[in-house]
Design a protein around this motif. Structure first.
Motif, PDB file in Angstrom:
ATOM      1  N   SER A  83       0.561  -1.132  -0.250  1.00  0.00           N
ATOM      2  CA  SER A  83       0.031   0.137   0.143  1.00  0.00           C
ATOM      3  C   SER A  83       1.202   1.270  -0.200  1.00  0.00           C
ATOM      4  CB  SER A  83      -1.147   0.016   1.516  1.00  0.00           C
ATOM      5  OG  SER A  83       0.147   0.771   2.331  1.00  0.00           O
ATOM      6  N   ILE A  84       1.984   1.024   0.743  1.00  0.00           N
ATOM      7  CA  ILE A  84       3.350   1.921   0.900  1.00  0.00           C
ATOM      8  C   ILE A  84       2.920   2.470  -1.044  1.00  0.00           C
ATOM      9  CG2 ILE A  84       4.943   3.487   1.172  1.00  0.00           C
ATOM     10  CD1 ILE A  84       5.181   0.737   3.123  1.00  0.00           C
ATOM     11  N   GLU A  85       3.895   1.421  -1.904  1.00  0.00           N
ATOM     12  CA  GLU A  85       4.289   1.801  -3.492  1.00  0.00           C
ATOM     13  C   GLU A  85       2.465   2.251  -3.659  1.00  0.00           C
ATOM     14  OE1 GLU A  85       5.166  -1.704  -5.449  1.00  0.00           O
ATOM     15  OE2 GLU A  85       6.351  -1.822  -3.536  1.00  0.00           O
ATOM     16  N   PHE A  86       0.865   2.021  -3.976  1.00  0.00           N
ATOM     17  CA  PHE A  86      -0.247   3.059  -4.392  1.00  0.00           C
ATOM     18  C   PHE A  86      -0.015   3.775  -3.696  1.00  0.00           C
ATOM     19  CE2 PHE A  86       0.294  -2.593  -5.310  1.00  0.00           C
ATOM     20  CZ  PHE A  86      -0.646  -2.443  -6.106  1.00  0.00           C
ATOM     21  N   GLY A  87       0.320   4.131  -2.327  1.00  0.00           N
ATOM     22  CA  GLY A  87      -0.157   5.727  -1.876  1.00  0.00           C
ATOM     23  C   GLY A  87      -0.985   5.505  -1.473  1.00  0.00           C
ATOM     24  N   ARG A 108      11.298  10.191   4.595  1.00  0.00           N
ATOM     25  CA  ARG A 108      10.240  11.099   5.194  1.00  0.00           C
ATOM     26  C   ARG A 108       8.514   9.660   5.403  1.00  0.00           C
ATOM     27  NH1 ARG A 108       7.557  13.456  -0.900  1.00  0.00           N
ATOM     28  NH2 ARG A 108       8.729  11.085  -1.237  1.00  0.00           N
ATOM     29  N   SER A 109       7.997   9.657   6.149  1.00  0.00           N
ATOM     30  CA  SER A 109       6.773   8.930   6.679  1.00  0.00           C
ATOM     31  C   SER A 109       6.537   7.864   5.271  1.00  0.00           C
ATOM     32  CB  SER A 109       5.244   9.650   6.873  1.00  0.00           C
ATOM     33  OG  SER A 109       4.674   8.653   7.801  1.00  0.00           O
ATOM     34  N   SER A 110       5.867   6.676   5.156  1.00  0.00           N
ATOM     35  CA  SER A 110       5.166   6.041   4.216  1.00  0.00           C
ATOM     36  C   SER A 110       3.616   5.607   4.541  1.00  0.00           C
ATOM     37  CB  SER A 110       5.807   5.061   5.029  1.00  0.00           C
ATOM     38  OG  SER A 110       7.381   4.105   4.689  1.00  0.00           O
ATOM     39  N   TRP A 132      -9.909   5.388  -4.602  1.00  0.00           N
ATOM     40  CA  TRP A 132     -10.284   3.945  -4.572  1.00  0.00           C
ATOM     41  C   TRP A 132      -9.810   2.880  -5.252  1.00  0.00           C
ATOM     42  CZ3 TRP A 132     -10.522   5.770   0.154  1.00  0.00           C
ATOM     43  CH2 TRP A 132     -11.965   6.958   0.400  1.00  0.00           C
ATOM     44  N   ASP A 133      -9.718   3.428  -6.165  1.00  0.00           N
ATOM     45  CA  ASP A 133      -8.742   1.726  -6.589  1.00  0.00           C
ATOM     46  C   ASP A 133      -7.363   1.004  -6.460  1.00  0.00           C
ATOM     47  OD1 ASP A 133     -11.196   1.926  -9.006  1.00  0.00           O
ATOM     48  OD2 ASP A 133      -9.950   2.590 -10.475  1.00  0.00           O
ATOM     49  N   GLN A 134      -6.455   2.244  -5.610  1.00  0.00           N
ATOM     50  CA  GLN A 134      -5.321   2.225  -5.189  1.00  0.00           C
ATOM     51  C   GLN A 134      -5.486   0.830  -3.684  1.00  0.00           C
ATOM     52  OE1 GLN A 134      -3.933   3.502  -8.113  1.00  0.00           O
ATOM     53  NE2 GLN A 134      -2.360   3.695  -7.307  1.00  0.00           N
TER      54      GLN A 134
END
Length: 864
Positions: free
Chosen positions: A629-633, A730-732, A740-742
């Motif tokens: 989820s970090i990669e998907f922001g 920076r914070s993850s 919402w698709d992310q």
């Protein structure tokens, strides 16, 4: 009538219709046909437009981003890593508890498979009663509107008033506020009255002289609360913290509070506890209660557990996965520290010789409890309905036997509630016919019952009355109830079994072991000579029951356990020194799952990604979702959803207000599925400033919401620790700001294995979906926001649970292309013009089958 003036009754001339009120609906043949197709079962739903304006009556399906309507076909990639090649574990026979075997008529296993007829009839009666209540409600509403009162009919429609009032009175008594065992003794007198107090000197001496010690003591002997205090008072806490593990979170917190009260400190100071997502300890803590899973996580960071001087593994007979892993880890840690760490294994019932041999031939210390002889009676013939037999036996004991309380063992909440209702009804009739029969106080006890109501079972029975306690296996060893003289044991227990092939958990009823049967019968001999009624034959006890309970490690998913062992540097998990080794195919299935989750490489070594997954105290599927989820922001939203998934059910559905509760829940539904529904609930609750009134108005469990808030806070702290460890600038924790698709893509990257596709031919009996991995027929759970929703072809689910059907819990709609994109090791797209292996093996069903009594071949049967 046509051409008649309705006021005068005279015939009038027909006037041509030149004008009409409002706008005449435009007759568009193409639009009409498209609308009919859109409502047909199985057709792809699209947004219908007229003059560039969407038709408000058309159901809209999400449009693909590239504008292509071409359906993608995917199949399993079947990639096998190097370290699993040559291991044909998928063809091994599956002897899990899920496997249905043929058993003779009357055998305990057969009775467990087919269940209780009494319970099924009780469910049907409740369903009919609900329908009758709804019918009466409609009649009352109609009479109110039409001014036609039905007061004279209502007494006849309401049924048996005596039974209803008896049940209401029982419920009223269950809600009173006087709870808890009462004692006139001081805390010191209570401590000195326990059997373990007489053995204090011998116990402390054995701990000082031996690195390993096995303690066997009856429930209620005081071993859990007293041994840690004795060791602290004798100076062991000067060398490090004294820890005691519990298999349940509730036990760890409640025992810690009791010991803090006895020590005379606030919880979290000298005495504290640690459970998942909650740490109530400080620098002053010298006695620490914790779940076995938390101690396992501490061993991940510090294999020698240098901060501890004594570790006590309590309730070891329950053999949870974490306890079995700790047996091996602590055994090696004690040997490495050479006297710096002491290990005590305690239980009410143990195969003490087996444990002594495993822990270097250590001594076994027994604490004798207050026991009296118990007579055991078996049935002559097998009981085909154990619920009905339990109720009849309770009534028989109450009406014919001398005073003394009764303890009944049942398998779960549903059975206990049904038996309570039935006993209330039967006793109201019996006492109505014969007032001289003593009153029977009916008390349930199970884990989900509020703790203040659980403590009612400890209250002294009033003179002239008898108490019956209907309990799960929590009353086998975890609690001791004074005054029990009669035990009724039907011989069954509900266990959680995992099928590694289907990836499905199921709560199934199965016969208990002989060790459990002996422990249950012993409950009748704590206060005085007692009687145990075993509702099975002696032959079943000797030949159908196993000698001991199957350890959890042999019937559970091992993915998280294997990940922990790999993170500790233990590469050869197959040869790991378990006390009871799990089956090899369970270990290999877990290794394969970790490989497709990118936690292991081609050689079975832990990857950097796997190290990060092991940093989180959760299942590998969830930990991968959180990291991706970090990669998907969208990590902020995913943390919230995982917190909501980690707590008990948040939706409250009272029996008398089901319709209102369902309508309130529907307001939070997201058309994409349940994961985003949970996010909606949490966000709305936060907007309402965590209001209790808001929870009550929306039928939400406030306790679960506050627990989710605490879990979310703990997960944020863990993420911050990971950021510091990896020195990120920076914070993850970032938000997707409504994209919402992310979020759905993040969950697909972790839960791609838990995916299903809508079945080509819908059959309500077989299932509306089929899993992509095993082609298992499954259903969307009725509580889901996607239940009976059309246009949802591919979904992922959080868990598969087998109850009366195979249900998918927490379901979300996905794009099938995401499976190939984010799980290339597991899925691949079929080349254009080729046919997938699954379709090649499909059996072609003829459209017309004249022998089908349901006539499923008819087109009119297509949409149901």
């Amino acid at each position: 009538m046509k051409n008649i003036d309705q006021k005068t009754g005279k015939e009038v001339e027909e006037t041509p219709v030149e004008s009409f009120r409002g706008e005449k609906r435009k007759q568009t043949l193409d639009l009409w046909e498209m609308t009919q197709l859109n409502h047909a079962f199985g057709a792809k739903r699209v947004a219908l437009a007229r003059d560039d304006v969407e038709d408000p009556y058309a159901e809209v399906d999400e449009q693909s981003s590239d504008g292509s309507d071409e359906e993608i076909e995917i199949e399993l990639a079947n990639t096998v890593p190097s370290f699993l090649k040559g291991k044909d574990f998928k063809t091994e026979t599956n002897d899990s508890a899920m496997t249905v075997k043929k058993n003779p008529e009357g055998s305990m296993t057969r009775v467990a498979q087919y269940g209780s007829k009494f319970m099924s009839e009780a469910k049907q009666r409740k369903l009919e009663q609900k329908r009758e209540e709804e019918r009466l409600k409609r009649l009352e509403e109609r009479s109110r509107v039409n001014g036609d009162p039905l007061e004279k009919m209502m007494p006849r429609l309401n049924g048996d008033q005596a039974r209803q009032s008896a049940y209401q009175e029982w419920q009223k008594q269950a809600k009173r506020q006087e709870y808890g065992p009462r004692s006139n003794m001081s805390i010191r007198e209570q401590r000195e009255s326990l059997p373990v107090f007489q053995k204090r000197a011998d116990l402390v001496k054995l701990v000082a002289e031996n690195d390993f010690l096995v303690v066997v003591g009856e429930t209620g002997s005081g071993k859990t609360t007293q041994i840690t205090q004795y060791l602290a008072e004798e100076g062991f806490a000067m060398k490090g913290v004294i820890a005691c593990t519990q298999p349940r979170r509730v036990a760890a917190t409640s025992v810690a509070r009791r010991v803090a009260q006895e020590v005379g400190c606030k919880i979290g100071e000298e005495v504290g506890y640690t459970i998942r997502f909650e740490d109530v300890t400080s620098n002053k803590t010298i006695i620490k209660y914790m779940t076995d899973g938390m101690l396992q996580r501490e061993a991940l960071v510090d294999p020698d557990l240098t901060k501890y001087s004594v570790i006590m593994l309590d309730e070891a007979h329950e053999r949870t996965i974490a306890t079995d892993v700790l047996f091996a880890l602590l055994r090696e840690a004690v040997i490495r520290r050479k006297g710096g760490l002491k290990l005590i294994v305690t239980s009410a019932t143990l195969d003490s010789a087996k444990f002594s041999n495993y822990f270097e031939q250590c001594p076994v210390f027994k604490i004798e409890g207050r026991t009296f002889p118990v007579k055991i009676f078996y049935t002559k013939e097998p009981e085909l309905d154990y619920i009905s037999s339990c109720i009849e036996t309770v009534i028989d004991v109450h009406t014919n036997n001398p005073p003394g309380d009764i303890l009944v063992f049942l398998t779960g909440k549903e059975e206990i509630d049904t038996c309570c209702e039935t006993l209330v009804d039967k006793m109201s009739l019996l006492r109505g016919e014969n007032p001289s029969i003593a009153e029977l106080i009916i008390l349930p006890i199970y884990s989900s019952l509020p703790s203040e109501m659980q403590t009612r079972i400890f209250e002294p029975t009033p003179a002239g009355k008898r108490k019956v306690v209907l309990a799960t296996n929590i009353a086998e060893t975890s609690v001791t109830i004074d005054g029990i003289y009669y035990v009724i044991d039907p011989g069954y227990v509900k266990v959680n079994a995992y099928d590694p092939k289907l990836g499905m958990d199921s709560l199934i009823v199965q016969p208990i072991s002989r060790a459990q049967a002996d422990q249950r019968s012993g409950r009748a001999g704590r206060t005085g000579p007692g009687i145990c009624y075993r509702l099975y034959t002696k032959n079943a006890y000797l030949n159908e029951m196993g000698s001991n309970t199957v350890p959890e490690i042999q019937r559970q998913n091992l993915s998280y356990t294997i990940l922990m062992l790999k993170a500790m540097g233990i590469d050869d998990v197959i040869e790991f020194n378990f006390m009871d080794k799990p089956k090899q195919n369970s270990i290999l299935t877990a290794l394969e799952e970790l490989y497709i989750l990118d936690a292991l490489d081609e050689n079975g070594k832990l990857t950097d990604f796997g190290q990060r997954m092991a940093f989180f105290p959760m299942e590998p599927l969830l930990s991968k979702t959180l990291i991706k989820s970090i990669e998907f922001g969208c990590s902020d939203e995913v943390i919230t959803i995982i917190a909501m998934l980690s707590v008990p059910d948040i939706f409250y559905r009272p029996r008398e207000k089901r319709d209102q509760a369902d309508k309130a829940k529907a307001r939070f539904h997201d058309y994409n599925g349940d994961h985003l529904t949970f996010l909606n609930v949490y966000n709305k609750w936060s907007d309402a400033e965590n209001s209790r009134v808001w929870c009550q108005d929306n039928y939400i469990h406030e306790k679960s919401m506050r627990r989710a808030k605490d879990v979310r806070k703990q997960l944020i702290q863990i993420m911050d620790k990971l950021d510091r460890k990896e020195r990120r600038p920076r914070s993850s924790i970032v938000s997707c700001m409504g994209n919402w698709d992310q979020i759905r893509k993040a969950f697909v990257s972790g839960f791609f294995k838990n995916s299903a596709k809508r079945a080509a031919v819908h059959d309500a009996e077989e299932g509306s979906y089929r899993t992509l991995v095993e082609n298992t027929p499954v259903h969307v759970h009725p509580s889901s926001s996607l239940f009976k929703k059309h246009g949802v072809d591919h979904v992922i689910y959080h868990t598969l649970v087998l109850t009366n059907k195979e249900y998918m819990h927490c379901v979300t709609k996905i794009d099938p292309k995401w499976l190939v994109t984010y799980a290339p090791r597991f899925f691949r797209s079929v080349e254009p013009g080729n046919m997938s292996s699954k379709k090649k093996n499909e059996k072609i069903q003829p459209l017309f089958n004249r022998n089908d009594p349901k006539e499923n071949w008819r087109l009119s049967k297509g949409r149901r």
